[in-house]
Design a protein around this motif. Sequence first.
Motif, PDB file in Angstrom:
ATOM      1  N   THR A  40      10.593   4.787   0.476  1.00 18.08           N
ATOM      2  CA  THR A  40      10.997   3.547   1.137  1.00 18.08           C
ATOM      3  C   THR A  40      10.123   2.417   0.614  1.00 18.08           C
ATOM      4  O   THR A  40       8.959   2.621   0.261  1.00 18.08           O
ATOM      5  N   ASP A  41      10.703   1.230   0.586  1.00 17.40           N
ATOM      6  CA  ASP A  41      10.032   0.091  -0.030  1.00 17.40           C
ATOM      7  C   ASP A  41       9.313  -0.796   0.976  1.00 17.40           C
ATOM      8  O   ASP A  41       8.993  -1.950   0.675  1.00 17.40           O
ATOM      9  N   ASP A  42       9.024  -0.298   2.169  1.00 13.74           N
ATOM     10  CA  ASP A  42       8.416  -1.140   3.200  1.00 13.74           C
ATOM     11  C   ASP A  42       6.941  -0.823   3.428  1.00 13.74           C
ATOM     12  O   ASP A  42       6.332  -1.386   4.347  1.00 13.74           O
ATOM     13  N   GLN A  43       6.354   0.068   2.623  1.00 13.58           N
ATOM     14  CA  GLN A  43       4.945   0.393   2.814  1.00 13.58           C
ATOM     15  C   GLN A  43       4.059  -0.747   2.314  1.00 13.58           C
ATOM     16  O   GLN A  43       4.348  -1.386   1.306  1.00 13.58           O
ATOM     17  N   TRP A  44       2.962  -0.975   3.034  1.00 12.36           N
ATOM     18  CA  TRP A  44       1.991  -1.965   2.583  1.00 12.36           C
ATOM     19  C   TRP A  44       1.230  -1.399   1.390  1.00 12.36           C
ATOM     20  O   TRP A  44       1.042  -0.199   1.267  1.00 12.36           O
ATOM     21  N   SER A  45       0.785  -2.274   0.526  1.00 13.31           N
ATOM     22  CA  SER A  45       0.054  -1.827  -0.663  1.00 13.31           C
ATOM     23  C   SER A  45      -1.140  -2.746  -0.858  1.00 13.31           C
ATOM     24  O   SER A  45      -1.123  -3.658  -1.689  1.00 13.31           O
ATOM     25  N   MET A  46      -2.185  -2.534  -0.047  1.00 10.27           N
ATOM     26  CA  MET A  46      -3.380  -3.376  -0.077  1.00 10.27           C
ATOM     27  C   MET A  46      -4.586  -2.477  -0.293  1.00 10.27           C
ATOM     28  O   MET A  46      -5.068  -1.829   0.638  1.00 10.27           O
ATOM     29  N   ALA A  47      -5.050  -2.406  -1.527  1.00  8.82           N
ATOM     30  CA  ALA A  47      -6.180  -1.540  -1.846  1.00  8.82           C
ATOM     31  C   ALA A  47      -7.402  -1.954  -1.037  1.00  8.82           C
ATOM     32  O   ALA A  47      -7.744  -3.123  -0.941  1.00  8.82           O
ATOM     33  N   LEU A  65      -3.233   4.080   1.689  1.00  9.57           N
ATOM     34  CA  LEU A  65      -2.055   4.303   0.860  1.00  9.57           C
ATOM     35  C   LEU A  65      -1.714   3.061   0.058  1.00  9.57           C
ATOM     36  O   LEU A  65      -1.759   1.936   0.580  1.00  9.57           O
ATOM     37  N   THR A  66      -1.376   3.254  -1.221  1.00  2.99           N
ATOM     38  CA  THR A  66      -0.824   2.183  -2.050  1.00  2.99           C
ATOM     39  C   THR A  66       0.390   2.731  -2.792  1.00  2.99           C
ATOM     40  O   THR A  66       0.474   3.927  -3.066  1.00  2.99           O
ATOM     41  N   GLY A 124       9.352  -1.736  -9.734  1.00  5.72           N
ATOM     42  CA  GLY A 124       8.987  -3.094 -10.116  1.00  5.72           C
ATOM     43  C   GLY A 124       8.569  -3.932  -8.919  1.00  5.72           C
ATOM     44  O   GLY A 124       7.790  -3.480  -8.078  1.00  5.72           O
ATOM     45  N   PRO A 125       9.106  -5.130  -8.804  1.00  5.03           N
ATOM     46  CA  PRO A 125       8.734  -6.003  -7.674  1.00  5.03           C
ATOM     47  C   PRO A 125       9.403  -5.616  -6.355  1.00  5.03           C
ATOM     48  O   PRO A 125       9.292  -6.346  -5.381  1.00  5.03           O
ATOM     49  N   TYR A 126      10.089  -4.483  -6.335  1.00  8.90           N
ATOM     50  CA  TYR A 126      10.741  -4.002  -5.109  1.00  8.90           C
ATOM     51  C   TYR A 126      10.055  -2.727  -4.603  1.00  8.90           C
ATOM     52  O   TYR A 126      10.695  -1.863  -4.020  1.00  8.90           O
ATOM     53  N   ALA A 127       8.756  -2.624  -4.812  1.00  8.08           N
ATOM     54  CA  ALA A 127       8.063  -1.370  -4.531  1.00  8.08           C
ATOM     55  C   ALA A 127       7.477  -1.297  -3.125  1.00  8.08           C
ATOM     56  O   ALA A 127       7.289  -0.195  -2.600  1.00  8.08           O
ATOM     57  N   HIS A 128       7.169  -2.427  -2.503  1.00  5.28           N
ATOM     58  CA  HIS A 128       6.437  -2.360  -1.238  1.00  5.28           C
ATOM     59  C   HIS A 128       6.732  -3.584  -0.374  1.00  5.28           C
ATOM     60  O   HIS A 128       7.421  -4.526  -0.813  1.00  5.28           O
ATOM     61  N   ASP A 129       6.228  -3.561   0.855  1.00  6.61           N
ATOM     62  CA  ASP A 129       6.382  -4.663   1.800  1.00  6.61           C
ATOM     63  C   ASP A 129       5.960  -5.979   1.149  1.00  6.61           C
ATOM     64  O   ASP A 129       4.969  -6.016   0.424  1.00  6.61           O
ATOM     65  N   PRO A 130       6.693  -7.083   1.362  1.00  7.33           N
ATOM     66  CA  PRO A 130       7.815  -7.280   2.278  1.00  7.33           C
ATOM     67  C   PRO A 130       9.172  -7.293   1.583  1.00  7.33           C
ATOM     68  O   PRO A 130      10.078  -8.014   2.033  1.00  7.33           O
ATOM     69  N   THR A 131       9.349  -6.513   0.512  1.00  8.14           N
ATOM     70  CA  THR A 131      10.624  -6.564  -0.201  1.00  8.14           C
ATOM     71  C   THR A 131      11.783  -6.043   0.631  1.00  8.14           C
ATOM     72  O   THR A 131      12.940  -6.280   0.289  1.00  8.14           O
ATOM     73  N   GLN A 132      11.494  -5.330   1.727  1.00  5.35           N
ATOM     74  CA  GLN A 132      12.579  -4.792   2.546  1.00  5.35           C
ATOM     75  C   GLN A 132      13.218  -5.864   3.432  1.00  5.35           C
ATOM     76  O   GLN A 132      14.275  -5.636   4.011  1.00  5.35           O
ATOM     77  N   ILE A 133      12.609  -7.032   3.537  1.00  2.42           N
ATOM     78  CA  ILE A 133      13.126  -8.083   4.406  1.00  2.42           C
ATOM     79  C   ILE A 133      13.973  -9.055   3.581  1.00  2.42           C
ATOM     80  O   ILE A 133      13.519  -9.553   2.547  1.00  2.42           O
ATOM     81  N   VAL A 134      15.189  -9.304   4.044  1.00  2.00           N
ATOM     82  CA  VAL A 134      16.083 -10.233   3.357  1.00  2.00           C
ATOM     83  C   VAL A 134      16.639 -11.245   4.353  1.00  2.00           C
ATOM     84  O   VAL A 134      16.740 -10.972   5.554  1.00  2.00           O
ATOM     85  N   THR A 135      17.003 -12.398   3.825  1.00  2.00           N
ATOM     86  CA  THR A 135      17.521 -13.484   4.646  1.00  2.00           C
ATOM     87  C   THR A 135      18.793 -14.034   4.015  1.00  2.00           C
ATOM     88  O   THR A 135      19.171 -13.645   2.909  1.00  2.00           O
TER      89      THR A 135
END
Length: 567
Positions: free
Chosen positions: A423-430, A435-436, A443-454
């Motif tokens: 899933t692409d909603d995990q945070w990725s902050m080393a 977890l990262t 690509g740029p759809y790997a982690h939060d906040p790419t799961q949010i769309v408007t």
Amino acid sequence: MQDDRLHWWQTRWFVIAAVLAAAIPLLWPDIPPIVDLPGHMGRYRVQLDRGAHPWLADWYSFKWALIGNLGVDLLIEPLAPLVGLETAVKLIVIAIPVLTVAGLLWIAREVHGRIPATALFALPLAYGYPVQFGFVNFALSMGLALCLFALWLRMARLGRIWLRVAVFVPLSCLLWVVHTFGWGVLGVLAFSSELIRQHDRRKDAGSGHWFESLIRAGLGCAPLALPMLLMIAWRSGADVTGQTADFFYWRTKIAWIVMALRDRWLWFDIGSMAVIYLVLFKALRDPRIGYSRHLGLSALFMLAVYIVLPRIVFGSAYADMRMAPYMIAVAVIAIRPKPGTTFRHAAVLAALGLAFFVVRLAGTTISYLEFDRDYDQELAALPHVPVGARLISFVGHNCHNAWRMSRLEHLPAIALVRRLAYTDDQWSMAGAQLLTSRYTAAGPYAHDPTQIVTSVKCPAEWWRPANYALARFPREAFDYVWLIRPPVYNPRFTVGLVPIWRSPTSNSVLFRIDHDVVVPEASDEELGVPRWLIERIKRRRERLEALRERREREEERLERLRVEQAR
């Protein structure tokens, strides 16, 4: 004369009943419906099962480290094998309001000798906005910090100072591991109470100087200082990222104080805060009641910290907002009848406080039942997702800050929990979490906040328009697309997406990606990207290209110099 009888709200049975009642809103939902919690649950699944399922290690990097944000992560380790991950998470989250209510009532008892009637108005703040947001490690640490502060006060009252030193050295370290914020708040509370205690002792001895009391209070809180070394080691690590920024945003700081009970209904939540502020104001005006110096100073110290705290600390947003409900709660439990006075209407005030607590609990319970129904409707898609699937999800959102958050923002992570899917909603902050994301194909759809769309590009947000996300996400990296209550989108951009499930109650849909279908080309304008952003991206690309060319020329120059020197 003071009445030596215990009133009903001061009895042990009432305290037990109030503490247990705090759990009621969380009893029915399978997943506590708080915003970030499903995302955290996805991390726990990787934490527990990454060795058993190799594809999880391909998608996510999980490394244990000693950081000040591990409360639930550590408790999951022994609990999940016994009762299952989801039940374990539910039990831990239930403990948060229970500990908070217990801590507030225990502190009031230690400071005042008995629980004031007004203390009951503080109890609804156990479900404050930070809890609704899903800051579970933080909220757990705050509940523990309140209980530990009560223990700190009790040991001082009993004269067990050296025992307190021995006990709080390890306890402060454990609290820091749960979450740094709880340890910091415990330090603020302990220092303020110790300052008053030392001043009163010096005053009784005829030398009540505040400077000397400050020094002695600092020395008295030394048992809480060891985690400073842990903090230095954590934040000096090579993998630590995250900025500290946004100081003194007065408008938002005022807003957080008003929104301390924000949940579902604006009128209900604002009205509830008005009741609490009326109680605080009444204590300033009524000659029969006042504020405890211990807790009054604690509330003022917390207010000072709240003012100084920025919005973002170490890359973690809403840092100042988290303090607000607890600061207000400490101010409320500081209220008490003035010494030597009798307050004949205390029973009426306690009954009003209890009614306020019950009404807020009822409102939260109804709110959570509604959110749980939303969860059940959307999670009906998961049986159609194969185990180990590469799933990208897009959750509908809006550009305005609606009072009732949908609580669906991280629901895609339940696919990771139940289906072991990407899933692409995990945070990725080393450095901020264990977890990262390492799935580079996304690509740029790997982690939060790419799961949010408007529906359109929102100013000052990273969220993508739905059309843009559907047209530009890397289809070769995924097998399924899950739209959760998306905004209106152009069906042209779902060409090659085969629907395999549709919600009967919303516009949510689960697609299987047909990789043999060619995706139609679309310009940025067609995808809802505003012209100003297109121009900004163009200028940024031009700057990056110029920098690349400059770097290449510099490398060529250095290479020529090396050749000449070699000759």
